[in-house]
Design a protein around this motif. Sequence first.
Motif, PDB file in Angstrom:
ATOM      1  N   GLU A 255      -5.833  -2.953 -15.762  1.00  0.00           N
ATOM      2  CA  GLU A 255      -5.879  -1.500 -15.553  1.00  0.00           C
ATOM      3  C   GLU A 255      -5.278  -0.740 -16.733  1.00  0.00           C
ATOM      4  OE1 GLU A 255      -2.041  -2.903 -13.469  1.00  0.00           O
ATOM      5  OE2 GLU A 255      -4.101  -3.629 -13.768  1.00  0.00           O
ATOM      6  N   LEU A 256      -4.421  -1.395 -17.521  1.00  0.00           N
ATOM      7  CA  LEU A 256      -3.839  -0.739 -18.691  1.00  0.00           C
ATOM      8  C   LEU A 256      -4.925  -0.373 -19.701  1.00  0.00           C
ATOM      9  CD1 LEU A 256      -0.610  -2.877 -19.351  1.00  0.00           C
ATOM     10  CD2 LEU A 256      -0.805  -0.701 -18.133  1.00  0.00           C
ATOM     11  N   LYS A 257      -5.879  -1.271 -19.890  1.00  0.00           N
ATOM     12  CA  LYS A 257      -6.965  -1.017 -20.831  1.00  0.00           C
ATOM     13  C   LYS A 257      -7.829   0.135 -20.331  1.00  0.00           C
ATOM     14  CE  LYS A 257      -9.358  -1.928 -24.528  1.00  0.00           C
ATOM     15  NZ  LYS A 257      -8.775  -1.680 -25.873  1.00  0.00           N
ATOM     16  N   GLU A 258      -8.081   0.158 -19.027  1.00  0.00           N
ATOM     17  CA  GLU A 258      -8.915   1.212 -18.448  1.00  0.00           C
ATOM     18  C   GLU A 258      -8.275   2.592 -18.643  1.00  0.00           C
ATOM     19  OE1 GLU A 258      -9.374   0.182 -14.368  1.00  0.00           O
ATOM     20  OE2 GLU A 258     -10.163  -1.823 -14.789  1.00  0.00           O
ATOM     21  N   LYS A 259      -6.957   2.633 -18.624  1.00  0.00           N
ATOM     22  CA  LYS A 259      -6.249   3.915 -18.674  1.00  0.00           C
ATOM     23  C   LYS A 259      -5.641   4.207 -20.050  1.00  0.00           C
ATOM     24  CE  LYS A 259      -5.045   3.219 -13.839  1.00  0.00           C
ATOM     25  NZ  LYS A 259      -3.994   2.792 -12.904  1.00  0.00           N
ATOM     26  N   GLN A 260      -6.006   3.409 -21.061  1.00  0.00           N
ATOM     27  CA  GLN A 260      -5.342   3.526 -22.361  1.00  0.00           C
ATOM     28  C   GLN A 260      -5.439   4.931 -22.949  1.00  0.00           C
ATOM     29  OE1 GLN A 260      -6.188   0.400 -25.196  1.00  0.00           O
ATOM     30  NE2 GLN A 260      -5.620   1.680 -26.941  1.00  0.00           N
ATOM     31  N   ASN A 261      -6.619   5.525 -22.930  1.00  0.00           N
ATOM     32  CA  ASN A 261      -6.777   6.877 -23.505  1.00  0.00           C
ATOM     33  C   ASN A 261      -5.877   7.876 -22.793  1.00  0.00           C
ATOM     34  OD1 ASN A 261      -8.639   5.968 -25.348  1.00  0.00           O
ATOM     35  ND2 ASN A 261     -10.410   6.525 -24.105  1.00  0.00           N
ATOM     36  N   PHE A 262      -5.851   7.790 -21.481  1.00  0.00           N
ATOM     37  CA  PHE A 262      -5.010   8.689 -20.685  1.00  0.00           C
ATOM     38  C   PHE A 262      -3.533   8.488 -21.030  1.00  0.00           C
ATOM     39  CE2 PHE A 262      -2.491   9.134 -16.722  1.00  0.00           C
ATOM     40  CZ  PHE A 262      -2.600  10.514 -16.567  1.00  0.00           C
ATOM     41  N   LEU A 263      -3.099   7.231 -21.123  1.00  0.00           N
ATOM     42  CA  LEU A 263      -1.701   6.927 -21.439  1.00  0.00           C
ATOM     43  C   LEU A 263      -1.311   7.500 -22.799  1.00  0.00           C
ATOM     44  CD1 LEU A 263      -1.664   3.176 -20.300  1.00  0.00           C
ATOM     45  CD2 LEU A 263      -0.713   5.110 -19.049  1.00  0.00           C
ATOM     46  N   GLU A 264      -2.178   7.312 -23.777  1.00  0.00           N
ATOM     47  CA  GLU A 264      -1.891   7.805 -25.132  1.00  0.00           C
ATOM     48  C   GLU A 264      -1.765   9.325 -25.151  1.00  0.00           C
ATOM     49  OE1 GLU A 264      -4.095   4.236 -27.681  1.00  0.00           O
ATOM     50  OE2 GLU A 264      -5.129   6.134 -27.303  1.00  0.00           O
ATOM     51  N   LYS A 265      -2.645  10.004 -24.435  1.00  0.00           N
ATOM     52  CA  LYS A 265      -2.628  11.468 -24.443  1.00  0.00           C
ATOM     53  C   LYS A 265      -1.371  12.012 -23.781  1.00  0.00           C
ATOM     54  CE  LYS A 265      -7.628  11.915 -24.752  1.00  0.00           C
ATOM     55  NZ  LYS A 265      -8.896  11.978 -24.008  1.00  0.00           N
ATOM     56  N   ILE A 266      -0.992  11.441 -22.632  1.00  0.00           N
ATOM     57  CA  ILE A 266       0.212  11.914 -21.937  1.00  0.00           C
ATOM     58  C   ILE A 266       1.442  11.698 -22.803  1.00  0.00           C
ATOM     59  CG2 ILE A 266       1.742  11.495 -19.976  1.00  0.00           C
ATOM     60  CD1 ILE A 266      -0.688  12.991 -19.181  1.00  0.00           C
ATOM     61  N   ILE A 267       1.564  10.519 -23.392  1.00  0.00           N
ATOM     62  CA  ILE A 267       2.738  10.204 -24.214  1.00  0.00           C
ATOM     63  C   ILE A 267       2.792  11.096 -25.449  1.00  0.00           C
ATOM     64  CG2 ILE A 267       3.778   8.408 -25.669  1.00  0.00           C
ATOM     65  CD1 ILE A 267       2.910   6.372 -23.531  1.00  0.00           C
ATOM     66  N   LYS A 268       1.653  11.354 -26.069  1.00  0.00           N
ATOM     67  CA  LYS A 268       1.637  12.217 -27.251  1.00  0.00           C
ATOM     68  C   LYS A 268       2.076  13.631 -26.890  1.00  0.00           C
ATOM     69  CE  LYS A 268      -1.158  13.694 -31.185  1.00  0.00           C
ATOM     70  NZ  LYS A 268      -2.503  13.731 -31.802  1.00  0.00           N
TER      71      LYS A 268
ATOM     72  N   ALA B 188       2.890  19.694 -14.982  1.00  0.00           N
ATOM     73  CA  ALA B 188       3.735  18.868 -15.854  1.00  0.00           C
ATOM     74  C   ALA B 188       2.842  18.372 -16.977  1.00  0.00           C
ATOM     75  CB  ALA B 188       4.336  17.693 -15.071  1.00  0.00           C
ATOM     76  N   ALA B 189       3.441  17.688 -17.939  1.00  0.00           N
ATOM     77  CA  ALA B 189       2.645  17.146 -19.033  1.00  0.00           C
ATOM     78  C   ALA B 189       1.585  16.212 -18.461  1.00  0.00           C
ATOM     79  CB  ALA B 189       3.537  16.398 -20.013  1.00  0.00           C
ATOM     80  N   GLY B 190       0.323  16.507 -18.759  1.00  0.00           N
ATOM     81  CA  GLY B 190      -0.751  15.643 -18.296  1.00  0.00           C
ATOM     82  C   GLY B 190      -1.174  15.869 -16.863  1.00  0.00           C
ATOM     83  N   VAL B 191      -0.619  16.879 -16.204  1.00  0.00           N
ATOM     84  CA  VAL B 191      -0.999  17.173 -14.812  1.00  0.00           C
ATOM     85  C   VAL B 191      -1.340  18.654 -14.695  1.00  0.00           C
ATOM     86  CG1 VAL B 191      -0.319  17.140 -12.385  1.00  0.00           C
ATOM     87  CG2 VAL B 191       0.501  15.349 -13.924  1.00  0.00           C
ATOM     88  N   ARG B 192      -2.558  18.949 -14.222  1.00  0.00           N
ATOM     89  CA  ARG B 192      -3.006  20.320 -14.010  1.00  0.00           C
ATOM     90  C   ARG B 192      -3.088  20.599 -12.508  1.00  0.00           C
ATOM     91  NH1 ARG B 192      -2.206  22.984 -18.399  1.00  0.00           N
ATOM     92  NH2 ARG B 192      -3.584  24.610 -17.569  1.00  0.00           N
ATOM     93  N   ARG B 193      -3.132  21.872 -12.151  1.00  0.00           N
ATOM     94  CA  ARG B 193      -3.207  22.250 -10.741  1.00  0.00           C
ATOM     95  C   ARG B 193      -4.274  23.315 -10.546  1.00  0.00           C
ATOM     96  NH1 ARG B 193       2.200  23.662  -7.712  1.00  0.00           N
ATOM     97  NH2 ARG B 193       2.147  21.386  -7.554  1.00  0.00           N
TER      98      ARG B 193
END
Length: 879
Positions: free
Chosen positions: A340-353, A690-695
């Motif tokens: 699942e880490l590979k599947e979410k890699q783009n998302f993880l990178e964007k949130i951390i950046k 929050a960072a990476g979370v919209r409402r």
Amino acid sequence: MEWTGLNELREKFLSFFETKAHTRLPSFPLLPQGDQSLLLINSGMAPMKKWFLGQETPPSKRVTTCQKCIRTPDIENVGKTARHGTFFEMLGNFSFGDYFKHEATKWAWEFITEELKLPVDRLWVSIYEDDDEARDIWINEVGVDPSHIVRLGKEDNFWEIGAGPCGPCSEIYFDRGEEKGCGRPDCAVGCDCDRYVEFWNLVFSQFDNDGEGHYTRLEHPNIDTGMGLERLACIMQGVDNLFEVDTVQNIMKHISEIAGVKYHEDETKDVSLRVITDHIRSTVFMLADGVMPANEGRGYVLKRLLRRAARHGRLLGINEPFLYRVVSTVVKENEVAYPELKEKQNFLEKIIKIEEENFNKTIGKGFEILNQIMESMQNGEEQKTLSGQDAFRLYDTYGFPIDLTREIIAEKGFDIDEVSFTELMNVQRERARKARMSQDDVAWADETLGLAGVKTQFVGYDALKAEGKILALLVDGEKVETAAAGQKATVVVDITPFYAESGGQVADKGRLTANGCAAEVLDVQKTGTGLFLHSCEIKEGMLQVGETVQLEVMNAIRESIKRNHTAAHLLQAALREVLGDHVHQAGQLVNAHTLRFDFSHFEAMSPEEIRTVEMIVNAKIFEGLPVEVKEMKIEEAKATGAMALFGEKYGDVVRVVNAGGYSIEFCGGTHVDNTSKIGLFKIVSESSVAAGVRRIEAKTGMQILELLQETTATLHKAAAELKLSNPAELVGKCGSMMQELKERNQQIEMLNEKLAAMQFGSLADNATEIKGCRVVSAMMTDISTEALRAMGDKLRSEAPNTVAVLVGVNGEKANMLCVCGKEAVALGAHAGKIVKEAAAITGGKGGGRPDSAMAGVADQTKIDEALLAVPTILEKVLS
């Protein structure tokens, strides 16, 4: 004993126990499911507590796992030593009332001596000092040399947490050799040095502790073992600590390349490398399991780890976002076990950046404020200690770690009032503790009610009315037999049509009636054991335990909730269609008035994206899609493509809501049977949580009509205020008014310039000279800040050797301006220093550039005194 990679060790362990009839389960999420006692999963058995306590039935009596874990008590020590870390994996085999000591010890020894081929002469076993049974099994059945078995006390070899299942344990140690020891003659198993490494703990849960020191033998004892994967890898790879294990070392190498440093060349830099390596591992796994950066709870732990890693990047000379670049290596080293880490890699990178970029802004502001405080301390004669309040503000508001503050001010020879800082921290912790306690009411009620093994039957999917028997009553937290009119009571019944708050959907409201009694149901909560707690206000009569009552849900409210909940499902599907598959639900609130949907996305939606999503949802409503609800086995549900809640844990049978094949989700909530019954859908707002979370907040059905009525009323009111007969004229009127305001502002600016020119001459005539500088000071009333600045700029440009201090008083507010011409600055004049000292006479503060600076005036009665002091202040600055 051969060198073995960490990933290979994990697979060896799990495969071995599968041959012993164990069911291999995937790691549970780091986000605890249905357990409010834990912030994050911190051990292999933590997600299985309900199975050990008999509250739920495990999928098998024999289970083996490799569990992701986070432990945070020692965050400040991570990096300072090579021992400490926050993320680790725990291998374990578990028995729920099946096998016990004989099998657990035999299989543990078989795995480490035959599968891993660890040398027997370097293995040691510890037992609880009174556990002769275990000693006999280890010697006579397993074949361990008696001289390699040691007895340790309760503190080391007896596992218990308060009341409940507990028991002795056996720990297996590896002797790393005399050269790793402390050299003391009494060095042995249990010593704090690095020679004897405990790597596997076998817990024999054979007693039930009543909490008062009385231990009763369990009829069906359990086995709970835990072996740190990284610690085992250290042994198998012959390295000293987890940071030198293959997968972890590869992450550190990537960080070293970015920083341009090498491990083991500089201990100070090694600390930073260890911090970053550990924290990026934790961050990636926490984010992947649904933990998002926040200012409290587990989200704050994540944010703290990220910021600590980013700060240590700065200490290595990396002054730009870089952690997101390391994500690819963390994924690569772990994807074999966690795809699942590979599947979410783009998302993880964007949130951390995004978090790194936010931290760079935050830490910059913190540095700025700390530098101002230190400058003030340097100028003072007595204050050499940073106040606890300032240290706490830096920590709490700007995310400035106390250790960083301590390090920086120590370089200037200052101290911190850490006693005061700690007091403020304790106040904050107590506030957080009380907030947590206030959320534990449902868990508390489970214990108070004493209805072990009893569940409330929910019939509300098919009916809005039901007849139930009162099982228990609570008034003011106390269990009672009766409750009368005027009291607020918690009512527990055996059958209910009321939906309990769950999954973001609020509870139903309605009525509860009995013989001569009527009560209003205000809220419904569900305990972990399945009891529904109806919070009621008794209007008339009396309720009694054991009597039969009629329960009726308010249909209008239920229907509005259903419309909003089904619309939320359509919204998520539309968001994924427009924004991408990285969109996942991060939280929601569905009530009768609105739907609020939080989702993972890394930037604000454009107006066009919002409009497109809105149009898609309404199109699906107008299509009149049938909404079907089915219960099915989880594997069958996954095969349909049904979406599960991010990080949620599900049982073998799940409830699936299918809206015409467009949206298919796991869901336990209530829904309309056709999308056309939603009526209409309108997005009211889109914002950041929050960072990476919209409402997104939206309305459906009758709420849209109410929204239109409110908007129309507002437009008519605005038109009336502007003396317009038709709201359609508002746009034109607003445009003409803005043009008029612009023209008037230009006139005001021209008048200010004329006023400055008129007063310039008289000010210049009254100037005095000090060391080549012409000094001007004056106070003016009813003058704007803009006019004050205009006057100062004119003085500075037309008289280059002038130093002017001007005070503008406008009502209760007064500002002090100091300007220094180009020649005056060359002679040593400094507007920032002059205005700071002059304003201080009035109790005000300020400062700024050498040529222009502003300050506030606190006490207007001392303005004259401050202006009279200007020549003296200037003379001091020039000298």
